[in-house]
Design an enzyme around this catalytic site. Structure first.
Site, mmCIF file in Angstrom:
data_model
loop_
_atom_site.group_PDB
_atom_site.id
_atom_site.type_symbol
_atom_site.label_atom_id
_atom_site.label_comp_id
_atom_site.label_asym_id
_atom_site.label_seq_id
_atom_site.Cartn_x
_atom_site.Cartn_y
_atom_site.Cartn_z
ATOM 1 N N HIS A 156 24.361 -38.946 -37.966
ATOM 2 C CA HIS A 156 24.314 -37.521 -37.050
ATOM 3 C C HIS A 156 24.129 -38.006 -35.650
ATOM 4 O O HIS A 156 23.208 -38.721 -35.308
ATOM 5 C CB HIS A 156 23.162 -36.665 -37.354
ATOM 6 C CG HIS A 156 23.261 -35.384 -36.496
ATOM 7 N ND1 HIS A 156 23.939 -34.067 -37.087
ATOM 8 C CD2 HIS A 156 22.668 -35.167 -35.513
ATOM 9 C CE1 HIS A 156 23.692 -33.287 -36.208
ATOM 10 N NE2 HIS A 156 23.035 -33.806 -35.066
ATOM 11 N N CYS A 157 25.117 -37.844 -34.803
ATOM 12 C CA CYS A 157 25.184 -38.262 -33.598
ATOM 13 C C CYS A 157 24.591 -37.161 -32.504
ATOM 14 O O CYS A 157 25.446 -36.188 -32.391
ATOM 15 C CB CYS A 157 26.502 -38.659 -33.113
ATOM 16 S SG CYS A 157 26.691 -39.530 -31.304
#
EC number: 2.3.1.225
Length: 299
Positions: A156-157
């Protein structure tokens, strides 16, 4: 044979009582129709806004501090066009990476009716995610921010306020590549501008006062260097992950490989599309990815 923590959790998930389909209530059928994918995460939204602001700041310094005051018209036009084209592609890639469903598994579909509709054969099992009450495909992982299971989730960025998964990995890779390119381009132009200003009168090499010009250039240089290093490393990591067909989470958890091994070229085509063309570099071209049935897993 000693079982790893991953194997133990899988064995638990295989037990019929673990699925508990009677406790899963599917969401309304119209909930996912016609809605745009967007994660309402405060940190992610702030990071995404900061990303756009930093790109706009770099464009401001490049145009108004370095290129517009330049007496070399050809130099200004070529570099201005190149920088703005790369910046546009970077922001377009960021936009697609942020608003594209990364491969979310339908939430709450672990119902008795859905499990029966799969018509599982002997030797086939399904896994249920207890957090989002969905049938978890092989190689899918639950994201605590998105609150969904994501197929081939890499990570998850927060900078794109989204997971990087099966459907949007191409756009994330393009985003890191274009940011690295505009950072490198900005650093080169800052270097040439400093040399030009040292040889000429500082009042003639910029529309701003000399102290303001120096501060703006130093800030741009720091920003460009920082993001050049960060995005170059991320780009290399993503390309390696694609070539080996192993996501970041799978590498971190050292999960056992249960999927067929393919060549690096086939893995690249699976993410960017087939066949190789200029569309690989376009954030507007959606890759045609052939996906296998995500719900079946042969023991």
């Amino acid at each position: 044979m000693m079982l790893t923590p991953v194997h133990r959790s899988r064995d638990i998930e295989r037990k019929p009582e673990y699925l508990q389909p009677e406790k899963c209530v599917p969401p309304p059928s119209h909930a996912s129709l016609g809605t745009m994918w967007f994660i309402r995460d405060g940190c992610g939204i702030a990071c995404a806004v900061v990303t756009w602001m930093l790109v706009f700041y770099a464009d401001f310094v490049v145009l108004l501090v370095m290129l517009v005051p330049s007496r070399d018209y050809v130099y200004s036009v070529i570099n201005g066009t190149l920088f703005n084209t790369l910046a546009f592609l970077a922001l377009a890639s960021h936009f697609r990476a942020m608003l594209t469903d990364p491969g979310a598994v339908p939430k709450g579909n672990a119902t008795k009716e859905f499990i029966e509709s799969l018509q599982l054969k002997p030797g086939q099992v399904v896994y249920k995610c207890p957090k989002c009450c969905s049938i978890k495909p092989d190689r899918a992982h639950h994201c605590s921010v998105c609150k969904r299971c994501i197929r081939k989730m890499d990570h998850h960025c927060p900078w794109v306020n989204n997971c990087v998964g099966e459907n949007n990995q191409k756009y994330f890779v393009l985003f890191t590549m274009y940011i690295a390119l505009i950072s490198l381009h900005a650093l080169i132009m800052v270097g040439f501008h400093f040399l030009y200003c040292f040889e000429e009168d500082w009042t003639k090499c910029s529309s701003f006062s000399p102290p303001t010009t120096v501060i703006l250039l130093i800030l741009l240089c720091f920003e460009a260097l920082l993001f050049l290093i960060f995005t170059s490393v991320m780009f290399g990591t993503q390309v390696h992950s694609i070539c080996t067909d192993e996501t970041g989470i799978e590498q971190l958890k050292k999960e056992e490989r249960r999927w067929a091994k393919k060549t690096k070229w086939m893995n690249m085509k699976a993410v960017f599309g087939h066949p190789f063309s200029i569309a690989w570099l376009s954030p507007f071209a959606t890759p045609d990815q052939g996906k296998a049935d995500p719900y079946q897993y042969v023991v």
